[in-house]
Design an enzyme around this catalytic site. Structure first.
Site, PDB file in Angstrom:
ATOM      1  N   MET A  69       2.745  -9.309  -0.819  1.00  0.00           N
ATOM      2  CA  MET A  69       2.154  -8.746   0.402  1.00  0.00           C
ATOM      3  C   MET A  69       0.646  -8.622   0.236  1.00  0.00           C
ATOM      4  O   MET A  69       0.153  -8.276  -0.831  1.00  0.00           O
ATOM      5  CB  MET A  69       2.763  -7.393   0.699  1.00  0.00           C
ATOM      6  CG  MET A  69       4.193  -7.505   1.146  1.00  0.00           C
ATOM      7  SD  MET A  69       4.795  -5.933   1.781  1.00  0.00           S
ATOM      8  CE  MET A  69       6.494  -6.374   2.093  1.00  0.00           C
ATOM      9  N   SER A  85      -3.044  -7.885   2.944  1.00  0.00           N
ATOM     10  CA  SER A  85      -3.616  -7.779   4.292  1.00  0.00           C
ATOM     11  C   SER A  85      -4.086  -9.154   4.758  1.00  0.00           C
ATOM     12  O   SER A  85      -4.061  -9.468   5.943  1.00  0.00           O
ATOM     13  CB  SER A  85      -4.801  -6.805   4.290  1.00  0.00           C
ATOM     14  OG  SER A  85      -4.403  -5.565   3.751  1.00  0.00           O
ATOM     15  N   ARG A  86      -4.514  -9.982   3.807  1.00  0.00           N
ATOM     16  CA  ARG A  86      -5.046 -11.310   4.160  1.00  0.00           C
ATOM     17  C   ARG A  86      -3.940 -12.283   4.591  1.00  0.00           C
ATOM     18  O   ARG A  86      -4.254 -13.349   5.137  1.00  0.00           O
ATOM     19  CB  ARG A  86      -5.852 -11.890   3.001  1.00  0.00           C
ATOM     20  CG  ARG A  86      -7.177 -11.164   2.783  1.00  0.00           C
ATOM     21  CD  ARG A  86      -8.092 -11.897   1.812  1.00  0.00           C
ATOM     22  NE  ARG A  86      -9.442 -11.360   1.839  1.00  0.00           N
ATOM     23  CZ  ARG A  86      -9.940 -10.476   0.966  1.00  0.00           C
ATOM     24  NH1 ARG A  86      -9.179 -10.026  -0.009  1.00  0.00           N
ATOM     25  NH2 ARG A  86     -11.187 -10.046   1.073  1.00  0.00           N
ATOM     26  N   LYS A 113      -0.908  -6.157  -8.145  1.00  0.00           N
ATOM     27  CA  LYS A 113      -1.199  -7.382  -7.388  1.00  0.00           C
ATOM     28  C   LYS A 113      -2.634  -7.829  -7.681  1.00  0.00           C
ATOM     29  O   LYS A 113      -2.904  -9.008  -7.886  1.00  0.00           O
ATOM     30  CB  LYS A 113      -1.006  -7.079  -5.896  1.00  0.00           C
ATOM     31  CG  LYS A 113      -1.817  -7.922  -4.945  1.00  0.00           C
ATOM     32  CD  LYS A 113      -1.047  -9.122  -4.530  1.00  0.00           C
ATOM     33  CE  LYS A 113      -1.772 -10.008  -3.526  1.00  0.00           C
ATOM     34  NZ  LYS A 113      -2.970  -9.519  -2.946  1.00  0.00           N
ATOM     35  N   ASP A 114      -3.562  -6.871  -7.702  1.00  0.00           N
ATOM     36  CA  ASP A 114      -4.958  -7.150  -8.070  1.00  0.00           C
ATOM     37  C   ASP A 114      -5.105  -6.750  -9.541  1.00  0.00           C
ATOM     38  O   ASP A 114      -5.728  -5.746  -9.870  1.00  0.00           O
ATOM     39  CB  ASP A 114      -5.907  -6.345  -7.180  1.00  0.00           C
ATOM     40  CG  ASP A 114      -5.719  -6.684  -5.714  1.00  0.00           C
ATOM     41  OD1 ASP A 114      -6.443  -7.540  -5.208  1.00  0.00           O
ATOM     42  OD2 ASP A 114      -4.811  -6.102  -5.077  1.00  0.00           O
ATOM     43  N   GLN A 126      -8.508  -6.172 -11.117  1.00  0.00           N
ATOM     44  CA  GLN A 126      -9.116  -4.945 -10.578  1.00  0.00           C
ATOM     45  C   GLN A 126      -8.528  -3.714 -11.287  1.00  0.00           C
ATOM     46  O   GLN A 126      -9.264  -2.814 -11.707  1.00  0.00           O
ATOM     47  CB  GLN A 126      -8.836  -4.880  -9.081  1.00  0.00           C
ATOM     48  CG  GLN A 126      -9.139  -3.539  -8.437  1.00  0.00           C
ATOM     49  CD  GLN A 126      -8.979  -3.601  -6.934  1.00  0.00           C
ATOM     50  OE1 GLN A 126      -9.815  -4.167  -6.255  1.00  0.00           O
ATOM     51  NE2 GLN A 126      -7.905  -3.044  -6.409  1.00  0.00           N
ATOM     52  N   HIS A 136       0.844  -1.213   0.000  1.00  0.00           N
ATOM     53  CA  HIS A 136       0.000   0.000   0.000  1.00  0.00           C
ATOM     54  C   HIS A 136       0.875   1.258   0.000  1.00  0.00           C
ATOM     55  O   HIS A 136       0.599   2.224  -0.712  1.00  0.00           O
ATOM     56  CB  HIS A 136      -0.882   0.039   1.258  1.00  0.00           C
ATOM     57  CG  HIS A 136      -1.887  -1.064   1.359  1.00  0.00           C
ATOM     58  ND1 HIS A 136      -1.791  -2.063   2.298  1.00  0.00           N
ATOM     59  CD2 HIS A 136      -3.014  -1.315   0.664  1.00  0.00           C
ATOM     60  CE1 HIS A 136      -2.825  -2.885   2.174  1.00  0.00           C
ATOM     61  NE2 HIS A 136      -3.580  -2.461   1.192  1.00  0.00           N
TER      62      HIS A 136
HETATM   63  P1  AMP Z   1      -6.638  -3.490  -0.551  1.00  0.00           P
HETATM   64  O1  AMP Z   1      -6.421  -2.740   0.715  1.00  0.00           O
HETATM   65  O2  AMP Z   1      -6.322  -4.944  -0.480  1.00  0.00           O
HETATM   66  O3  AMP Z   1      -7.994  -3.205  -1.170  1.00  0.00           O
HETATM   67  O4  AMP Z   1      -5.590  -2.915  -1.596  1.00  0.00           O
HETATM   68  C1  AMP Z   1      -5.519  -1.539  -1.858  1.00  0.00           C
HETATM   69  C2  AMP Z   1      -4.586  -1.307  -3.011  1.00  0.00           C
HETATM   70  O5  AMP Z   1      -3.290  -1.794  -2.679  1.00  0.00           O
HETATM   71  C3  AMP Z   1      -5.010  -2.043  -4.296  1.00  0.00           C
HETATM   72  O6  AMP Z   1      -4.783  -1.197  -5.417  1.00  0.00           O
HETATM   73  C4  AMP Z   1      -4.096  -3.225  -4.306  1.00  0.00           C
HETATM   74  O7  AMP Z   1      -3.845  -3.743  -5.602  1.00  0.00           O
HETATM   75  C5  AMP Z   1      -2.837  -2.642  -3.714  1.00  0.00           C
HETATM   76  N1  AMP Z   1      -1.964  -3.684  -3.176  1.00  0.00           N
HETATM   77  C6  AMP Z   1      -2.281  -4.636  -2.274  1.00  0.00           C
HETATM   78  N2  AMP Z   1      -1.236  -5.457  -2.061  1.00  0.00           N
HETATM   79  C7  AMP Z   1      -0.234  -5.019  -2.861  1.00  0.00           C
HETATM   80  C8  AMP Z   1       1.106  -5.453  -3.120  1.00  0.00           C
HETATM   81  N3  AMP Z   1       1.626  -6.519  -2.504  1.00  0.00           N
HETATM   82  N4  AMP Z   1       1.835  -4.756  -4.005  1.00  0.00           N
HETATM   83  C9  AMP Z   1       1.324  -3.678  -4.653  1.00  0.00           C
HETATM   84  N5  AMP Z   1       0.071  -3.219  -4.459  1.00  0.00           N
HETATM   85  C10 AMP Z   1      -0.702  -3.881  -3.581  1.00  0.00           C
END
Ligand code: AMP
Length: 295
Positions: free
Chosen positions: A184, A186-187, A149-150, A153, A37
């Site tokens: 990386m 959150s899960r 990563k997503d 999305q 993030h």
């Molecule tokens: P999330 O909090 O999981 O909804 O993710 C918020 C943003 O952070 C999204 O754009 C994700 O693709 C990005 N993100 C999550 N994990 C990573 C990672 N390991 N590397 C780069 N971006 C990430």
């Protein structure tokens, strides 16, 4: 860092900031932040004058049997990390304000959300595009940064922005990985010690496919088979999907003749993790595990 919870106040701030001629950068998140993030915040800062991060655990993007109720959260830690990363504003709305009584409008990108993660999460992406469209109307960014990563999305949001003529630049930032290759997430906090070790099979599976491609393999079935073998060899893992697709349209492909997305989702115990890389027959180096060339 200033925290704004009220939608109207955020919009007024955005209007004032735009009137001053300043460029607004947005990083949408669901919180429980990690270095992935924060890398998006760094990219947003490079492309804007003021960076806004949002934290909102969006109920609309969780399926009925998914982890909405137990999604990890630690808002104090998130605030500290965002402040240290140089975020100017945090938008922190509550669900009742985002989805008040009577809410009934959604934004749906059609074709490219049906495959990959969309097959097992049929309502997920319309939840994502709906909340991101709302965030865009509230924070009014010039540029927004999403992680590769997503990957589905990221591409879906880019499609929405193009299809609906939203005047916003969408940037896809590289995947940030742990030193051992695990992307990386959150899960990852859900994983036990043994599961954390088992979760390495995702990046290893991508690396196995990449090795095949670097050796000259172009047949999609054989490349995916290399991926599947690594997952099958891990007793705690269960494959949801491993798919080759065009990185722009997300249409499935059966051969690797140019840069090709390899995306996978794997259950490690009860936790569903995703990862991906771009396989490129013309690239000289393996994209894994340090993430520099991945995604
Ligand atoms: P999330 O909090 O999981 O909804 O993710 C918020 C943003 O952070 C999204 O754009 C994700 O693709 C990005 N993100 C999550 N994990 C990573 C990672 N390991 N590397 C780069 N971006 C990430």
């Amino acid at each position: 860092m200033e925290v704004i919870t009220d939608i109207r106040q955020m919009q007024q701030w955005a209007d004032t900031t735009r009137a001053r001629g300043q460029r607004i950068g947005l990083v949408p998140t669901m919180g429980y932040l990690h270095a992935g993030h924060l890398s998006l915040v760094a990219v947003a800062r490079q492309h804007s004058d003021v960076t806004v991060a949002s934290i909102f655990i969006n109920p609309l993007q969780f399926g009925a049997n998914e982890d909405l109720g137990r999604y990890p959260r630690d808002i104090e830690r998130d605030r500290r990390l965002l402040t240290e990363a140089g975020t100017a504003f945090l938008f922190l709305p509550d669900a009742a304000a985002m989805y008040p009584e009577g809410f009934q409008t959604t934004v749906k990108v059609e074709r490219m959300t049906r495959g990959l993660c969309g097959a097992s999460r049929p309502t997920h992406f319309s939840g994502v595009t709906t909340v991101v469209a709302k965030l865009f109307h509230i924070v009014k960014p010039h540029v927004a940064v999403f992680g590769r990563k997503d990957f589905q999305q990221f591409v879906t949001i880019r499609r929405m922005v193009s299809d609906l003529s939203m005047d916003i630049e969408i940037i896809g930032a590289p995947i940030v990985r742990e030193a051992d290759g695990l992307a990386m997430s959150s899960r990852n906090a859900y994983l036990s010690g043994a599961e954390r070790q088992a979760a390495l099979c995702l990046s290893k599976a991508l690396a196995a496919a990449d090795t095949q491609v670097q050796r000259g393999e172009v047949d999609g079935l054989r490349v995916v088979a290399a991926t599947r073998r690594v997952i099958a060899d891990e007793p705690l893992a269960r494959l949801d999907y491993a798919t080759l697709a065009d990185p722009d349209t997300l249409e499935e492909v059966s051969a690797v003749h140019g840069p090709t997305l390899l995306a996978l989702a794997v259950y490690i115990g009860k936790t569903r993790l995703i990862d991906n890389c771009i396989l490129d027959p013309f690239a000289k180096r393996c994209p894994l595990p340090d993430g520099r060339g991945s995604g």
